[in-house]
Design a protein around this motif. Structure first.
Motif, PDB file in Angstrom:
ATOM      1  N   ASN A 129      38.109  37.652  65.738  1.00 23.84           N
ATOM      2  CA  ASN A 129      36.840  38.351  65.539  1.00 23.84           C
ATOM      3  C   ASN A 129      36.619  38.670  64.066  1.00 23.84           C
ATOM      4  O   ASN A 129      35.519  38.484  63.526  1.00 23.84           O
ATOM      5  CB  ASN A 129      36.836  39.629  66.377  1.00 23.84           C
ATOM      6  N   VAL A 130      37.682  39.153  63.386  1.00 25.71           N
ATOM      7  CA  VAL A 130      37.571  39.470  61.959  1.00 25.71           C
ATOM      8  C   VAL A 130      37.228  38.208  61.162  1.00 25.71           C
ATOM      9  O   VAL A 130      36.337  38.223  60.301  1.00 25.71           O
ATOM     10  CB  VAL A 130      38.891  40.092  61.453  1.00 25.71           C
ATOM     11  N   LEU A 131      37.920  37.100  61.465  1.00 27.88           N
ATOM     12  CA  LEU A 131      37.673  35.864  60.715  1.00 27.88           C
ATOM     13  C   LEU A 131      36.264  35.339  60.979  1.00 27.88           C
ATOM     14  O   LEU A 131      35.548  34.958  60.047  1.00 27.88           O
ATOM     15  CB  LEU A 131      38.717  34.810  61.082  1.00 27.88           C
ATOM     16  N   ILE A 157      37.200  45.491  64.793  1.00 29.60           N
ATOM     17  CA  ILE A 157      36.289  44.540  65.424  1.00 29.60           C
ATOM     18  C   ILE A 157      35.105  45.258  66.056  1.00 29.60           C
ATOM     19  O   ILE A 157      34.511  44.783  67.016  1.00 29.60           O
ATOM     20  CB  ILE A 157      37.015  43.667  66.457  1.00 29.60           C
ATOM     21  N   LYS A 161      33.531  36.958  61.911  1.00 30.09           N
ATOM     22  CA  LYS A 161      32.520  37.780  61.252  1.00 30.09           C
ATOM     23  C   LYS A 161      32.585  37.622  59.735  1.00 30.09           C
ATOM     24  O   LYS A 161      31.554  37.681  59.053  1.00 30.09           O
ATOM     25  CB  LYS A 161      32.685  39.245  61.661  1.00 30.09           C
ATOM     26  N   GLY A 162      33.802  37.445  59.205  1.00 23.92           N
ATOM     27  CA  GLY A 162      33.938  37.200  57.768  1.00 23.92           C
ATOM     28  C   GLY A 162      33.239  35.915  57.358  1.00 23.92           C
ATOM     29  O   GLY A 162      32.499  35.876  56.363  1.00 23.92           O
ATOM     30  N   LEU A 163      33.448  34.857  58.120  1.00 27.10           N
ATOM     31  CA  LEU A 163      32.813  33.572  57.797  1.00 27.10           C
ATOM     32  C   LEU A 163      31.299  33.654  57.970  1.00 27.10           C
ATOM     33  O   LEU A 163      30.542  33.088  57.173  1.00 27.10           O
ATOM     34  CB  LEU A 163      33.387  32.458  58.680  1.00 27.10           C
ATOM     35  N   ALA A 165      33.115  40.375  53.517  1.00 26.97           N
ATOM     36  CA  ALA A 165      32.451  39.231  52.881  1.00 26.97           C
ATOM     37  C   ALA A 165      31.238  39.665  52.069  1.00 26.97           C
ATOM     38  O   ALA A 165      30.972  39.112  51.001  1.00 26.97           O
ATOM     39  CB  ALA A 165      32.025  38.226  53.947  1.00 26.97           C
ATOM     40  N   LEU A 215      41.840  36.353  56.748  1.00 30.18           N
ATOM     41  CA  LEU A 215      40.466  36.607  56.304  1.00 30.18           C
ATOM     42  C   LEU A 215      40.271  36.159  54.855  1.00 30.18           C
ATOM     43  O   LEU A 215      39.272  35.503  54.529  1.00 30.18           O
ATOM     44  CB  LEU A 215      40.127  38.094  56.453  1.00 30.18           C
ATOM     45  N   PRO A 229      41.989  41.694  72.131  1.00 32.01           N
ATOM     46  CA  PRO A 229      42.596  42.071  70.846  1.00 32.01           C
ATOM     47  C   PRO A 229      44.125  42.103  70.903  1.00 32.01           C
ATOM     48  O   PRO A 229      44.783  41.823  69.914  1.00 32.01           O
ATOM     49  CB  PRO A 229      42.027  43.469  70.583  1.00 32.01           C
ATOM     50  N   ASP A 230      44.684  42.468  72.058  1.00 33.80           N
ATOM     51  CA  ASP A 230      46.140  42.557  72.192  1.00 33.80           C
ATOM     52  C   ASP A 230      46.605  41.467  73.149  1.00 33.80           C
ATOM     53  O   ASP A 230      46.277  41.501  74.343  1.00 33.80           O
ATOM     54  CB  ASP A 230      46.547  43.934  72.734  1.00 33.80           C
ATOM     55  N   GLY A 259      29.563  36.351  57.542  1.00 33.39           N
ATOM     56  CA  GLY A 259      29.118  37.113  56.379  1.00 33.39           C
ATOM     57  C   GLY A 259      29.045  36.240  55.139  1.00 33.39           C
ATOM     58  O   GLY A 259      28.063  36.273  54.381  1.00 33.39           O
ATOM     59  N   THR A 283      44.031  32.021  68.239  1.00 34.54           N
ATOM     60  CA  THR A 283      44.535  33.260  67.651  1.00 34.54           C
ATOM     61  C   THR A 283      44.236  34.416  68.601  1.00 34.54           C
ATOM     62  O   THR A 283      43.575  34.246  69.630  1.00 34.54           O
ATOM     63  CB  THR A 283      43.927  33.507  66.255  1.00 34.54           C
ATOM     64  N   GLY A 288      42.419  38.002  69.709  1.00 34.42           N
ATOM     65  CA  GLY A 288      41.024  38.376  69.618  1.00 34.42           C
ATOM     66  C   GLY A 288      40.695  39.298  68.463  1.00 34.42           C
ATOM     67  O   GLY A 288      39.538  39.358  68.033  1.00 34.42           O
ATOM     68  N   PHE A 289      41.696  39.994  67.929  1.00 33.34           N
ATOM     69  CA  PHE A 289      41.435  40.836  66.768  1.00 33.34           C
ATOM     70  C   PHE A 289      41.230  39.969  65.523  1.00 33.34           C
ATOM     71  O   PHE A 289      40.190  40.032  64.863  1.00 33.34           O
ATOM     72  CB  PHE A 289      42.583  41.833  66.549  1.00 33.34           C
ATOM     73  N   THR A 290      42.223  39.120  65.237  1.00 43.34           N
ATOM     74  CA  THR A 290      42.148  38.267  64.050  1.00 43.34           C
ATOM     75  C   THR A 290      40.964  37.313  64.137  1.00 43.34           C
ATOM     76  O   THR A 290      40.254  37.094  63.145  1.00 43.34           O
ATOM     77  CB  THR A 290      43.450  37.473  63.895  1.00 43.34           C
ATOM     78  N   GLY A 315      37.420  37.909  70.348  1.00 45.39           N
ATOM     79  CA  GLY A 315      37.175  39.323  70.586  1.00 45.39           C
ATOM     80  C   GLY A 315      37.396  39.846  71.983  1.00 45.39           C
ATOM     81  O   GLY A 315      37.368  41.055  72.187  1.00 45.39           O
ATOM     82  N   GLY A 328      34.589  42.204  59.636  1.00 47.66           N
ATOM     83  CA  GLY A 328      34.821  41.065  58.752  1.00 47.66           C
ATOM     84  C   GLY A 328      33.669  40.795  57.797  1.00 47.66           C
ATOM     85  O   GLY A 328      33.890  40.497  56.612  1.00 47.66           O
ATOM     86  N   HIS A 329      32.431  40.937  58.281  1.00 48.01           N
ATOM     87  CA  HIS A 329      31.295  40.641  57.403  1.00 48.01           C
ATOM     88  C   HIS A 329      31.123  41.701  56.321  1.00 48.01           C
ATOM     89  O   HIS A 329      30.553  41.423  55.270  1.00 48.01           O
ATOM     90  CB  HIS A 329      30.005  40.445  58.200  1.00 48.01           C
TER      91      HIS A 329
END
Lengths: 322, 322
Positions: B238-240, A183, B242-244, A222, A240, B139-140, B246, B232, B234-236, B136, A218-219
């Motif tokens: 943030n990844v999701l 992250i 940023k993926g979306l 993508a 993801l 994360p834990d 992107g 969820t 903060g790790f998952t 974010g 993550g980006h």
């Protein structure tokens, strides 16, 4: 004869795997045969499902017996045995991931140094293809698992992607770039697992000429272009992957019917076991099944070299590189 | 006067937060002023940055002193103090998330029952808006944190989204639907954390008329329509997110310049603290900063009722519902 000497791939298909089995699986198999005249299929399931494809000259049939449908995972275990016995080159199943992984591990065995075999998905990003792993086989992993997955992903990418021949020329000449999904790209970002894994990966020699390029976000998955292999736990990877599929309109009721997108297979390859096994979504359509069969045709048989050895990964003596 | 009685929102902006500070933050502030004639800003930073906006009749300035720039997070802490002292209604910062959360927690305090304040992002999915948290800050986390985040997300959604007025009519009449992000919708799917949290959430009474609708998957966040609130770690998250971003072309060098998309703010609200705090990406553009300021204008002040009480969440006696 090994696979490359035979040229024609023979794929064992689990007729009982998936929400729409066996009808959807039969449709997917016929679809795949229509797409590729070199393909041969070994359909595995109970007699009634096999009758639907009787007489097709490129289809062999393996009956799992009258109780084959009643025993959960009976057909997928028979499909794995068929590969082990030399009757087929790879297995495709849309059954539950946990059952598929269990059948593959017990039938093919784990490769040396692999504790939890991961699922690798191929994401056709605009900036270059990305192999994301794990996408659901191992929701709970430790840092050593992530290092082992990085090595398996590197070998898989080298075989599948040939990054030295990328048209954009952005890839390294000597092998795939491997990133750890996190992250932030600064050191110290991420959760406990990622901070530990980042240190281990920086100190690990990866196989297939691969190099670790640090954390990615993550980006980067993508958009592509930052790393050909992105390593994460099976929980985050699955979330993801499904998120990106949703964003691309590939998931859910909005998904359009059409020919299987072989550049974006809706299926993943199980790495770290002694045979080729492709997992499709349980909610796979016939088109998805066909894309999984095409993916299995083009997957490479696993290398049996141990992950920990002259090949990889070797921790550098004296601990972690600064 | 409370915020709603005043109608004009006054936003304190951290001039030193973000990779492009202070120039990008100044540009973003001027952009936001241009968009909304009712907005008032309190720009917080060292004299040199403040000079760039001298004389604007809707801008107040708070100088952090000659050393304000030298002390990491000095400006964001001064911005939080300004809200606490009644000089502004909300803070916007593109500084490091960890510094922002620390400044907000020490200045505003945590709400009762909140151990780790989460960041909530709004995703304008086609099937309906989705509030995703945490993206974010934490994360834990443990299962109790996820339950607390579900309650905070429910209140936030009820204030921000008015789900009873969704045009599609798909939402419940009485409050937001809350889902737990996982990797399958059947019971028992997911990692250890999600299996424990799913049992707790099923046994918890959520506030704001919200109800727990079970686990949801990555594509439900991308497509919307299944839940207005998705919880969820903060790790998952943030990844999701940023993926979306992107996948939507919002992240990375391909991002187009243009007016801030107030329907898809590139910013997140920190929940569970006693004041309104909006976090922008550290790599935020002026457009992103402006969208964060607009988001802060429309955020609601936190409710001070304890999470554990008559309001929520209350574990049902006798343990977990089957």
């Amino acid at each position: 004869l090994t696979r490359s000497e035979r040229t024609v791939a023979r794929i064992a298909v689990d007729l009982l795997g998936g929400d729409g089995a066996p009808a959807v699986v039969v449709d997917g198999a016929l679809h795949a045969l229509h797409l590729d005249p070199t393909l041969r299929l070994l359909l595995v399931g109970p007699q009634r499902a096999l009758d639907q494809v009787a007489g097709h000259h490129r289809v062999d049939r393996l009956e799992t017996g009258a109780n084959g449908g009643a025993i959960a995972g009976g057909a997928v275990r028979a499909a794995v045995r068929a590969v082990r016995d030399g009757l087929a080159d790879a297995v495709v199943s849309a059954g539950p991931t946990a059952s598929s992984v269990a059948a593959a591990v017990s039938g093919f065995g784990r490769l040396p140094g692999v504790s939890r075999p991961p699922l690798a998905a191929l994401i056709p990003a605009a900036g270059g293809p990305v192999i994301l792993l794990d996408v659901g086989a191992c929701p709970d992993v430790d840092a050593d698992d992530l290092v082992s997955h990085a090595a398996l992903g590197a070998r898989h990418a080298a075989a599948m992607l040939h990054p030295d021949r990328h048209p954009d020329g952005g890839g390294p000449p000597d092998g795939p770039r491997v990133g750890l999904l996190s992250i932030g790209t600064e050191r110290g970002k991420g959760d406990r697992l990622r901070r530990e894994a980042a240190d281990l990966l920086a100190a690990t020699a990866l196989p297939a000429g691969a190099r670790y390029v640090g954390t990615v976000e993550g980006h980067h998955v993508a958009l592509g272009g930052r790393a050909e292999v992105v390593v994460t736990d099976g929980f985050t990877g699955n979330v993801l992957l499904k998120g990106l599929e949703g964003a691309a309109g590939l998931a859910g009721p909005a998904r359009a019917a059409g020919p299987p997108d072989t550049a974006a297979p809706r299926a993943a390859v199980l790495l770290g076991v002694g045979g080729v096994f492709v997992v499709c979504h349980e909610a796979a359509t016939a088109t998805d099944l066909a894309s999984g069969i095409v993916l299995a045709q083009h997957a490479f048989p696993p290398q049996q070299q141990p992950l920990t050895g002259a090949d990889t990964p070797v921790r550098t003596p004296g601990g972690v590189r600064p």
